[in-house]
Design a protein around this motif. Structure first.
Motif, mmCIF file in Angstrom:
data_model
loop_
_atom_site.group_PDB
_atom_site.id
_atom_site.type_symbol
_atom_site.label_atom_id
_atom_site.label_comp_id
_atom_site.label_asym_id
_atom_site.label_seq_id
_atom_site.Cartn_x
_atom_site.Cartn_y
_atom_site.Cartn_z
ATOM 1 N N ASN A 146 7.914 16.549 -18.591
ATOM 2 C CA ASN A 146 7.635 17.981 -18.540
ATOM 3 C C ASN A 146 8.899 18.823 -18.638
ATOM 4 O O ASN A 146 8.966 19.797 -19.401
ATOM 5 N N TRP A 147 9.935 18.471 -17.872
ATOM 6 C CA TRP A 147 11.134 19.296 -17.834
ATOM 7 C C TRP A 147 12.103 18.970 -18.959
ATOM 8 O O TRP A 147 13.240 19.443 -18.956
ATOM 9 N N GLU A 148 11.657 18.169 -19.928
ATOM 10 C CA GLU A 148 12.428 17.985 -21.149
ATOM 11 C C GLU A 148 11.927 18.907 -22.267
ATOM 12 O O GLU A 148 12.656 19.178 -23.223
ATOM 13 N N LEU A 149 10.707 19.367 -22.150
ATOM 14 C CA LEU A 149 10.104 20.164 -23.223
ATOM 15 C C LEU A 149 10.881 21.445 -23.521
ATOM 16 O O LEU A 149 11.118 21.759 -24.698
ATOM 17 N N PRO A 150 11.308 22.228 -22.524
ATOM 18 C CA PRO A 150 12.091 23.432 -22.860
ATOM 19 C C PRO A 150 13.397 23.102 -23.576
ATOM 20 O O PRO A 150 13.808 23.832 -24.493
ATOM 21 N N GLY A 151 14.050 22.010 -23.186
ATOM 22 C CA GLY A 151 15.289 21.623 -23.845
ATOM 23 C C GLY A 151 15.066 21.228 -25.289
ATOM 24 O O GLY A 151 15.884 21.533 -26.171
ATOM 25 N N GLU A 204 0.653 21.313 -20.836
ATOM 26 C CA GLU A 204 -0.395 21.128 -21.838
ATOM 27 C C GLU A 204 -0.386 22.240 -22.893
ATOM 28 O O GLU A 204 -0.734 22.008 -24.046
ATOM 29 N N SER A 205 0.003 23.428 -22.486
ATOM 30 C CA SER A 205 -0.014 24.563 -23.423
ATOM 31 C C SER A 205 1.389 25.026 -23.786
ATOM 32 O O SER A 205 1.556 26.114 -24.338
ATOM 33 N N PHE A 206 2.409 24.206 -23.497
ATOM 34 C CA PHE A 206 3.786 24.648 -23.710
ATOM 35 C C PHE A 206 4.044 24.973 -25.175
ATOM 36 O O PHE A 206 4.590 26.033 -25.501
ATOM 37 N N GLN A 216 4.921 28.559 -27.528
ATOM 38 C CA GLN A 216 6.157 28.709 -28.290
ATOM 39 C C GLN A 216 5.921 29.193 -29.717
ATOM 40 O O GLN A 216 6.877 29.334 -30.490
ATOM 41 N N GLU A 217 4.678 29.424 -30.083
ATOM 42 C CA GLU A 217 4.343 29.771 -31.464
ATOM 43 C C GLU A 217 5.142 30.979 -31.954
ATOM 44 O O GLU A 217 5.738 30.952 -33.034
ATOM 45 N N GLN A 251 -2.799 6.248 -25.167
ATOM 46 C CA GLN A 251 -2.377 6.408 -23.782
ATOM 47 C C GLN A 251 -1.684 5.171 -23.226
ATOM 48 O O GLN A 251 -0.760 5.271 -22.437
ATOM 49 N N ASP A 252 -2.141 3.977 -23.625
ATOM 50 C CA ASP A 252 -1.552 2.760 -23.088
ATOM 51 C C ASP A 252 -0.227 2.405 -23.745
ATOM 52 O O ASP A 252 0.450 1.474 -23.316
ATOM 53 N N ASN A 253 0.136 3.107 -24.818
ATOM 54 C CA ASN A 253 1.361 2.769 -25.544
ATOM 55 C C ASN A 253 2.598 3.409 -24.934
ATOM 56 O O ASN A 253 3.588 2.756 -24.671
ATOM 57 N N ILE A 254 2.583 4.703 -24.733
ATOM 58 C CA ILE A 254 3.756 5.412 -24.272
ATOM 59 C C ILE A 254 3.393 6.337 -23.124
ATOM 60 O O ILE A 254 2.276 6.826 -23.026
ATOM 61 N N GLN A 255 4.388 6.577 -22.288
ATOM 62 C CA GLN A 255 4.153 7.389 -21.097
ATOM 63 C C GLN A 255 3.899 8.852 -21.469
ATOM 64 O O GLN A 255 3.035 9.505 -20.897
ATOM 65 N N GLY A 256 4.645 9.385 -22.438
ATOM 66 C CA GLY A 256 4.478 10.774 -22.809
ATOM 67 C C GLY A 256 3.560 10.959 -23.987
ATOM 68 O O GLY A 256 3.854 11.743 -24.882
ATOM 69 N N TYR A 257 2.441 10.235 -24.003
ATOM 70 C CA TYR A 257 1.555 10.242 -25.170
ATOM 71 C C TYR A 257 0.987 11.633 -25.431
ATOM 72 O O TYR A 257 0.933 12.097 -26.571
ATOM 73 N N SER A 258 0.543 12.331 -24.384
ATOM 74 C CA SER A 258 -0.068 13.651 -24.598
ATOM 75 C C SER A 258 0.966 14.654 -25.090
ATOM 76 O O SER A 258 0.691 15.465 -25.988
ATOM 77 N N ALA A 259 2.176 14.611 -24.528
ATOM 78 C CA ALA A 259 3.234 15.502 -24.990
ATOM 79 C C ALA A 259 3.608 15.187 -26.430
ATOM 80 O O ALA A 259 3.943 16.084 -27.209
ATOM 81 N N GLY A 260 3.571 13.880 -26.791
ATOM 82 C CA GLY A 260 3.873 13.495 -28.162
ATOM 83 C C GLY A 260 2.844 14.027 -29.146
ATOM 84 O O GLY A 260 3.195 14.490 -30.242
ATOM 85 N N VAL A 261 1.600 13.993 -28.775
ATOM 86 C CA VAL A 261 0.529 14.508 -29.638
ATOM 87 C C VAL A 261 0.704 16.007 -29.857
ATOM 88 O O VAL A 261 0.621 16.504 -30.998
ATOM 89 N N GLU A 262 0.953 16.754 -28.782
ATOM 90 C CA GLU A 262 1.101 18.201 -28.901
ATOM 91 C C GLU A 262 2.354 18.570 -29.690
ATOM 92 O O GLU A 262 2.340 19.519 -30.484
ATOM 93 N N LEU A 263 3.436 17.826 -29.482
ATOM 94 C CA LEU A 263 4.660 18.097 -30.229
ATOM 95 C C LEU A 263 4.455 17.857 -31.722
ATOM 96 O O LEU A 263 4.902 18.654 -32.560
ATOM 97 N N LEU A 264 3.762 16.771 -32.062
ATOM 98 C CA LEU A 264 3.513 16.475 -33.470
ATOM 99 C C LEU A 264 2.644 17.546 -34.119
ATOM 100 O O LEU A 264 2.905 17.981 -35.254
ATOM 101 N N LYS A 265 1.634 18.000 -33.418
ATOM 102 C CA LYS A 265 0.792 19.080 -33.948
ATOM 103 C C LYS A 265 1.623 20.332 -34.203
ATOM 104 O O LYS A 265 1.464 21.006 -35.222
ATOM 105 N N PHE A 266 2.493 20.648 -33.264
ATOM 106 C CA PHE A 266 3.331 21.836 -33.397
ATOM 107 C C PHE A 266 4.264 21.725 -34.599
ATOM 108 O O PHE A 266 4.414 22.681 -35.377
ATOM 109 N N LEU A 267 4.881 20.548 -34.761
ATOM 110 C CA LEU A 267 5.807 20.355 -35.876
ATOM 111 C C LEU A 267 5.082 20.447 -37.212
ATOM 112 O O LEU A 267 5.602 21.026 -38.174
ATOM 113 N N ARG A 268 3.884 19.895 -37.290
ATOM 114 C CA ARG A 268 3.135 19.941 -38.547
ATOM 115 C C ARG A 268 2.699 21.368 -38.886
ATOM 116 O O ARG A 268 2.613 21.735 -40.063
#
Length: 489
Positions: free
Chosen positions: A360-365, A405-407, A411-412, A449-466
């Motif tokens: 969570n506290w890596e997202l702003p950075g 979840e909405s970070f 940022q849009e 979810q079973d693959n990586i700890q930050g799976y939900s953050a990864g999904v949201e970050l990828l959506k944002f980048l795309r």
């Protein structure tokens, strides 16, 4: 009669067994060149033990080209290293040695022995020389010298390509001319102000210079010769506590890459001249276990010196073409982001590598870095499950709280003119799970979810980048076993 026959039967059985073993011992019938390849892949103590196999193997150890005497030799063979190395030097019959390595703790009276070993290495055209006179594994004696000094000219031989010196101090003579030396590792040494400049002047082929825990009691001056083509400089400061006694000054006008690891424990970090586009890497995982560097309040870290040193150093690489940051660095930048102090601009950075757990506290950075790199073309997210998190106190969390979840949705508006040049995004994980390349839902498999700890953050970050990267052409997903690419254009 029975007693007289028993020895005859026993002798016949032993003879038959020996014959069968001789037929099965096909390895000993291999050419000597193949046998030496096998020996050179074994530890030194195991290579010497093969003398008991058969007559064929009895003298092969005298021809090995990979020689490594460490404290394991004492543990396995039960013999001291010093006389063992001297014995080997006298008995070795091979023409060339590729690697010659000796690790032990020694006394000052062993200078002549060490000098004779280096002279032997020169005669055998050694390519890689490793001398460690403060072997950490050998803790049997406490009354040992911290370093040993021997004449520098003995290191001047043309075949040497890689040199490692630990707790070895050269005498007052200048560093020898090593025309073929490509990699130099110096550890636990006290280097005078102009020593590094002299070294880089006398090693025209030097590509990599690694300084490990050097000048622990005084300032370290790293002045690279203007005539040097040094590619990579590694500052490896594994100090246990913050060192108030020394700082570091770096002047490298032609340097291509610099790395700081695994901590920043010096009083200050100053950069003189640095080449435009120099790659910068910060791998400071030890800071999570450093007093004053892992707890934060609304004003910053408990020990503000750590935060100040990092930020001041980071501003010296605003023109870096490649920038790599660890989780600790990203979280320091998160503090700037939430406090609206994010005024960094990396005007020339085209590749950004982030080692993160997507906590969570890596997202702003991460957001700060994406906004600070207007020319970013290649983004690499290395997801590490073992990533730690700074300990923010309650006041900080209450004042700068946000919804993870909405970070990225929030940022849009901030990214209206960012990420226009971004063309390739790669996600890497250390897991070995295999996913089906033919499956269209490869992104869902990767961020399962079973693959990586930050799976939900990864999904949201990828959506944002795309959504924000109008020129995004390729997505890459990499695991230990597989790499899969998705071409978007």
């Amino acid at each position: 009669m029975r007693c007289a026959l028993r020895p005859q039967k026993r002798r016949r059985k032993i003879s038959e067994t020996g014959y069968e073993l001789n037929q099965k011992d096909f390895i000993s019938r291999l050419p000597e060149e193949i046998l030496l390849i096998i020996l050179n892949k074994l530890p030194m103590e195991d290579a010497v033990a093969t003398t008991l196999v058969s007559r064929t193997w009895r003298n092969l150890w005298k021809l090995v080209s990979n020689v490594d005497f460490s404290y394991r030799w004492v543990q396995v063979r039960g013999k001291e290293i010093r006389p063992s190395v001297n014995h080997f030097v006298r008995r070795h019959h091979g023409r060339n040695i590729k690697l010659f390595s000796v690790s032990l703790r020694c006394r000052q009276k062993m200078v002549k022995d060490v000098q004779s070993w280096v002279t032997f290495a020169a005669k055998k055209h050694v390519e890689e020389l490793y001398i460690d006179l403060s072997d950490r594994d050998d803790d049997r004696s406490k009354n040992m010298y911290s370093y040993l000094c021997f004449p520098a000219p003995v290191l001047s031989f043309s075949s040497l390509m890689k040199l490692t010196l630990k707790s070895v101090r050269l005498d007052d003579c200048s560093f020898p001319n090593c025309k073929s030396l490509q990699e130099l590792n110096l550890e636990n040494l006290e280097l005078p102000n102009d020593e590094i400049r002299e070294i880089t002047e006398n090693t025209p082929a030097l590509q990599v210079l690694r300084l490990v825990k050097c000048n622990m009691k005084q300032d370290l001056s790293v002045k690279i010769s203007p005539n040097s083509d040094l590619r990579q400089l590694i500052i490896d400061d594994e100090f246990l506590v913050y060192n108030r006694e020394n700082g570091i000054f770096i002047d490298a006008p032609k340097l291509r890459r610099i790395e700081f690891m695994p901590g920043m424990m010096r009083r200050g970090y100053k950069i003189g001249r640095i080449g435009f586009g120099t790659e910068a890497r910060f791998s400071l995982g030890m800071m999570f276990r450093t007093l004053g560097a892992y707890k934060a309040t609304c004003s910053g870290l408990h020990n503000p010196r750590f935060q100040l040193n990092f930020l001041n150093l980071l501003t010296k690489f605003l023109t870096a073409k490649v920038l790599e940051l660890c989780s600790w660095c990203i979280q320091i930048l998160s503090i700037l982001k939430v406090k609206q102090q994010d005024n960094l601009l990396f005007s020339a950075t085209t590749q950004l590598v982030l080692n993160t757990g997507l906590k969570n506290w890596e997202l702003p950075g991460i957001a700060l870095l994406l906004m600070a790199c207007p020319k970013l073309e290649n983004l690499v997210i290395v997801i590490n499950d073992q990533t730690e998190e700074l300990e923010f106190n309650g006041a900080f969390r209450r004042r700068y709280a946000f919804e993870p979840e909405s970070f990225w949705i929030d940022q849009e508006l901030s990214f209206t003119d960012c990420l226009r040049e971004l063309a390739v995004v790669e996600f890497r994980i250390s897991h070995d799970k295999f996913f089906e390349a033919a499956n269209e839902n490869i992104e869902e498999q990767f961020f399962y979810q079973d693959n990586i700890q930050g799976y939900s953050a990864g999904v949201e970050l990828l959506k944002f980048l795309r959504s924000k990267s109008i020129n995004l052409a390729k997505l890459i997903f990499t695991t230990k076993k597989q790499q899969f690419q998705i071409c978007l254009k």
